[in-house]
Write a protein that holds these residues in place. Sequence first.
Motif, PDB file in Angstrom:
ATOM      1  N   LEU A 255      34.521  76.109  69.311  1.00 10.94           N
ATOM      2  CA  LEU A 255      35.293  75.047  69.955  1.00 10.94           C
ATOM      3  C   LEU A 255      36.779  75.086  69.613  1.00 10.94           C
ATOM      4  N   ASP A 256      37.167  75.884  68.622  1.00  9.43           N
ATOM      5  CA  ASP A 256      38.586  75.977  68.267  1.00  9.43           C
ATOM      6  C   ASP A 256      39.418  76.630  69.364  1.00  9.43           C
ATOM      7  N   THR A 257      38.752  77.276  70.316  1.00 13.83           N
ATOM      8  CA  THR A 257      39.488  77.897  71.412  1.00 13.83           C
ATOM      9  C   THR A 257      39.647  76.948  72.602  1.00 13.83           C
ATOM     10  N   ALA A 258      39.046  75.774  72.541  1.00 11.89           N
ATOM     11  CA  ALA A 258      39.116  74.837  73.664  1.00 11.89           C
ATOM     12  C   ALA A 258      40.563  74.401  73.901  1.00 11.89           C
ATOM     13  N   ASP A 259      41.029  74.616  75.119  1.00  8.83           N
ATOM     14  CA  ASP A 259      42.388  74.225  75.488  1.00  8.83           C
ATOM     15  C   ASP A 259      42.424  72.874  76.187  1.00  8.83           C
ATOM     16  N   TYR A 260      41.295  72.494  76.817  1.00  8.44           N
ATOM     17  CA  TYR A 260      41.278  71.278  77.627  1.00  8.44           C
ATOM     18  C   TYR A 260      40.025  70.462  77.340  1.00  8.44           C
ATOM     19  N   LEU A 261      40.233  69.176  77.157  1.00  5.79           N
ATOM     20  CA  LEU A 261      39.155  68.227  76.905  1.00  5.79           C
ATOM     21  C   LEU A 261      39.159  67.224  78.047  1.00  5.79           C
ATOM     22  N   LEU A 262      38.062  67.198  78.806  1.00  5.56           N
ATOM     23  CA  LEU A 262      37.930  66.274  79.926  1.00  5.56           C
ATOM     24  C   LEU A 262      37.035  65.124  79.489  1.00  5.56           C
ATOM     25  N   LEU A 263      37.563  63.921  79.531  1.00  6.93           N
ATOM     26  CA  LEU A 263      36.806  62.752  79.104  1.00  6.93           C
ATOM     27  C   LEU A 263      36.320  61.977  80.321  1.00  6.93           C
ATOM     28  N   GLU A 264      35.016  61.859  80.432  1.00  5.12           N
ATOM     29  CA  GLU A 264      34.448  61.054  81.498  1.00  5.12           C
ATOM     30  C   GLU A 264      34.065  59.684  80.959  1.00  5.12           C
ATOM     31  N   LEU A 265      34.534  59.390  79.772  1.00  2.00           N
ATOM     32  CA  LEU A 265      34.396  58.076  79.173  1.00  2.00           C
ATOM     33  C   LEU A 265      35.734  57.779  78.517  1.00  2.00           C
ATOM     34  N   ASP A 266      36.150  56.568  78.589  1.00  2.00           N
ATOM     35  CA  ASP A 266      37.426  56.215  77.966  1.00  2.00           C
ATOM     36  C   ASP A 266      37.237  54.920  77.186  1.00  2.00           C
ATOM     37  N   ASP A 267      36.599  55.073  76.030  1.00  2.00           N
ATOM     38  CA  ASP A 267      36.361  53.901  75.194  1.00  2.00           C
ATOM     39  C   ASP A 267      37.475  53.685  74.184  1.00  2.00           C
ATOM     40  N   GLY A 268      38.499  54.543  74.227  1.00  2.00           N
ATOM     41  CA  GLY A 268      39.631  54.390  73.324  1.00  2.00           C
ATOM     42  C   GLY A 268      39.385  54.925  71.930  1.00  2.00           C
ATOM     43  N   ASN A 269      38.184  55.447  71.666  1.00  2.00           N
ATOM     44  CA  ASN A 269      37.847  55.974  70.345  1.00  2.00           C
ATOM     45  C   ASN A 269      38.156  57.469  70.294  1.00  2.00           C
ATOM     46  N   TYR A 270      39.422  57.793  70.116  1.00  2.00           N
ATOM     47  CA  TYR A 270      39.845  59.187  70.085  1.00  2.00           C
ATOM     48  C   TYR A 270      39.681  59.814  68.707  1.00  2.00           C
ATOM     49  N   GLU A 271      39.519  59.015  67.684  1.00  2.00           N
ATOM     50  CA  GLU A 271      39.377  59.530  66.308  1.00  2.00           C
ATOM     51  C   GLU A 271      38.262  60.554  66.206  1.00  2.00           C
ATOM     52  N   GLN A 272      37.187  60.337  66.939  1.00  2.00           N
ATOM     53  CA  GLN A 272      36.033  61.228  66.853  1.00  2.00           C
ATOM     54  C   GLN A 272      36.364  62.657  67.298  1.00  2.00           C
ATOM     55  N   PHE A 273      37.374  62.824  68.136  1.00  2.00           N
ATOM     56  CA  PHE A 273      37.719  64.142  68.650  1.00  2.00           C
ATOM     57  C   PHE A 273      38.612  64.943  67.708  1.00  2.00           C
ATOM     58  N   TYR A 274      39.319  64.276  66.811  1.00  2.00           N
ATOM     59  CA  TYR A 274      40.279  64.956  65.938  1.00  2.00           C
ATOM     60  C   TYR A 274      39.627  65.968  65.012  1.00  2.00           C
TER      61      TYR A 274
END
Length: 155
Positions: A77-96
């Motif tokens: 997953l370190d090569t992922a350039d784009y993250l598409l979110l089909e949910l927007d709960d505002g909890n971005y911490e989990q992705f860091y």
Amino acid sequence: MKKWLIFLGAMLAAGLVLRIPHPATDLSELEPIEVVAVRQSEKGIEIETDTGAIGWGENLTLAVDDLKEHSMGKVFLDTADYLLLELDDGNYEQFYSVFRPGCRVCLSDGVQDLSKAGVFLQTHKPQNSLIGIRAGERTLDELVEREGELELVKP
């Protein structure tokens, strides 16, 4: 005298570490990911990659573990350039902790072909990345698919 003993101990430890065989990763087993879609599903969180790998879990960590466990190759997953979110709960911490800080983020309405999205996003870059979100910028572009054509909608 104490300094010499500490130095010799450190050298001995370094020598032992270097002698321990490290398992090598066969590059042909790596599954480089460019686009990842994260959505809410009846099973919890669903994560899908542009290589066709899919994982589910009650949270993102469990979904990523499931993805890695059921993938044909070793998911990178370190090569992922784009993250598409089909949910927007505002909890971005989990992705860091899962994606690199420079990973571009946008909302999505359920793009069908993630590999097609990768090609499109290379020329139409979303304005925000995880590092920007962490710095407080919460405005995200939206990737929409209309009649088979992709469009990046700026807010």
